[in-house]
Design a protein around this motif. Sequence first.
Motif, mmCIF file in Angstrom:
data_model
loop_
_atom_site.group_PDB
_atom_site.id
_atom_site.type_symbol
_atom_site.label_atom_id
_atom_site.label_comp_id
_atom_site.label_asym_id
_atom_site.label_seq_id
_atom_site.Cartn_x
_atom_site.Cartn_y
_atom_site.Cartn_z
ATOM 1 N N GLU A 19 0.829 -1.210 0.000
ATOM 2 C CA GLU A 19 0.000 0.000 0.000
ATOM 3 C C GLU A 19 0.861 1.256 0.000
ATOM 4 O O GLU A 19 0.529 2.262 -0.642
ATOM 5 C CB GLU A 19 -0.927 -0.005 1.216
ATOM 6 C CG GLU A 19 -2.050 1.017 1.153
ATOM 7 C CD GLU A 19 -3.011 0.784 -0.012
ATOM 8 O OE1 GLU A 19 -3.390 1.766 -0.667
ATOM 9 O OE2 GLU A 19 -3.356 -0.382 -0.251
ATOM 10 N N LYS A 23 2.698 2.936 -3.946
ATOM 11 C CA LYS A 23 2.329 4.356 -4.077
ATOM 12 C C LYS A 23 3.583 5.231 -4.040
ATOM 13 O O LYS A 23 3.696 6.205 -4.792
ATOM 14 C CB LYS A 23 1.365 4.756 -2.964
ATOM 15 C CG LYS A 23 0.761 6.144 -3.140
ATOM 16 C CD LYS A 23 -0.288 6.429 -2.074
ATOM 17 C CE LYS A 23 -0.912 7.806 -2.283
ATOM 18 N NZ LYS A 23 -1.943 8.102 -1.229
ATOM 19 N N VAL A 49 -2.602 -2.983 -5.807
ATOM 20 C CA VAL A 49 -2.304 -1.548 -5.679
ATOM 21 C C VAL A 49 -1.758 -0.994 -6.988
ATOM 22 O O VAL A 49 -2.089 0.126 -7.392
ATOM 23 C CB VAL A 49 -1.276 -1.292 -4.542
ATOM 24 C CG1 VAL A 49 -1.069 0.213 -4.333
ATOM 25 C CG2 VAL A 49 -1.723 -1.953 -3.249
ATOM 26 N N LYS A 52 -3.792 0.746 -9.823
ATOM 27 C CA LYS A 52 -4.209 2.151 -9.679
ATOM 28 C C LYS A 52 -3.264 3.086 -10.434
ATOM 29 O O LYS A 52 -3.588 4.249 -10.652
ATOM 30 C CB LYS A 52 -4.223 2.544 -8.202
ATOM 31 C CG LYS A 52 -5.143 1.717 -7.324
ATOM 32 C CD LYS A 52 -4.994 2.130 -5.867
ATOM 33 C CE LYS A 52 -5.802 1.241 -4.939
ATOM 34 N NZ LYS A 52 -5.585 1.610 -3.490
#
Length: 337
Positions: A19, A23, A49, A52
């Motif tokens: 997570e 990112k 993840v 995205k």
Amino acid sequence: MEKITKISIDMMGGDFGPEVTVKGLNHAFKKLENVQANLFGNENDINSVLKKYPSLIPKVRIHHTETFVPMDAKPTDAVRRIGKESSMWLSIDSCAKKESDVVLSAGNTGALMALSKIILRTIDNIERPAITALWPNPNGDSVVLDLGANIDVSSNQLVQFGIMGYAYAICVLKKENPKIAILNIGHEDTKGSNDLQEASERLSLIFKNNFIGFVEGDDLSKGTSDVIITDGFTGNVALKTAEGIAQLMAYYTFNTLKSSLAGKLGMFIAQNSFRSLKNKIDPRGNNGGFFLGLNGLVVKSHGGTDFIGFASAIEFSINLARSEISEKIRDLIGDNI
């Protein structure tokens, strides 16, 4: 065309796993060119993840493993019980096999150091690697080592730390004529243990006027020296103390200003200045401790960092990989040890 720099990332390390790591990778790669990443961890968790950030997908390669090193694992367990299939082991091994230029993990520090020493081994004539980090000061940054890897050190190991720190200051901080000092309880030549005094004598012979002798704790933040060497116990206590004081001062400052109407008005008027101050003392900007002295580049991110901090560690790692620090250390060690 500039060479592609490849970073190997332990995606399961840290308190938050993919997570934060995915990112953070996306945030960092927006700023960096000619980069690719080898990602080690659970493919399903990473992809959940990664989807995205579709623009990131062509720049990464996922190496699946369901095994990882828990944050509370003992270093011996990481080596013997968890073994060679962990995301941490595989990410380091990627560097050892020259498939990646640098390794980054937010995982268990003791386990990361233990595995790095086993897989990469130390540079010839370096007895022990040291944990290195940047220390902010009014002149920019100093490099401080060791920050926790070695509790007891000999005079010979302190000399090796000095040589490695000097190479770091030249190659990474781009200092033309870096000054070196040893952290002690006083500036006088007679202060400190026999090991400190012996190391001081040897470093003065190696670096001549670049070695400025002993410094005290308050010199760390003054920028008195570009390189400050110490044992891991003292260095770690100094680091954690400084972090605590910075947090306390921030708490006092903002709570005092919020306690009155005049203070709140002052904060509003000076909000840009306070934003600049907040950025200067934000630990995420210097998130990346480097294991110095190995046959490979290993960077340790804070386990509890957010994606901004992890992105900062990625940028630091890429810049490190593009330096010539390992070659500089080998040259200096060969000439002086």
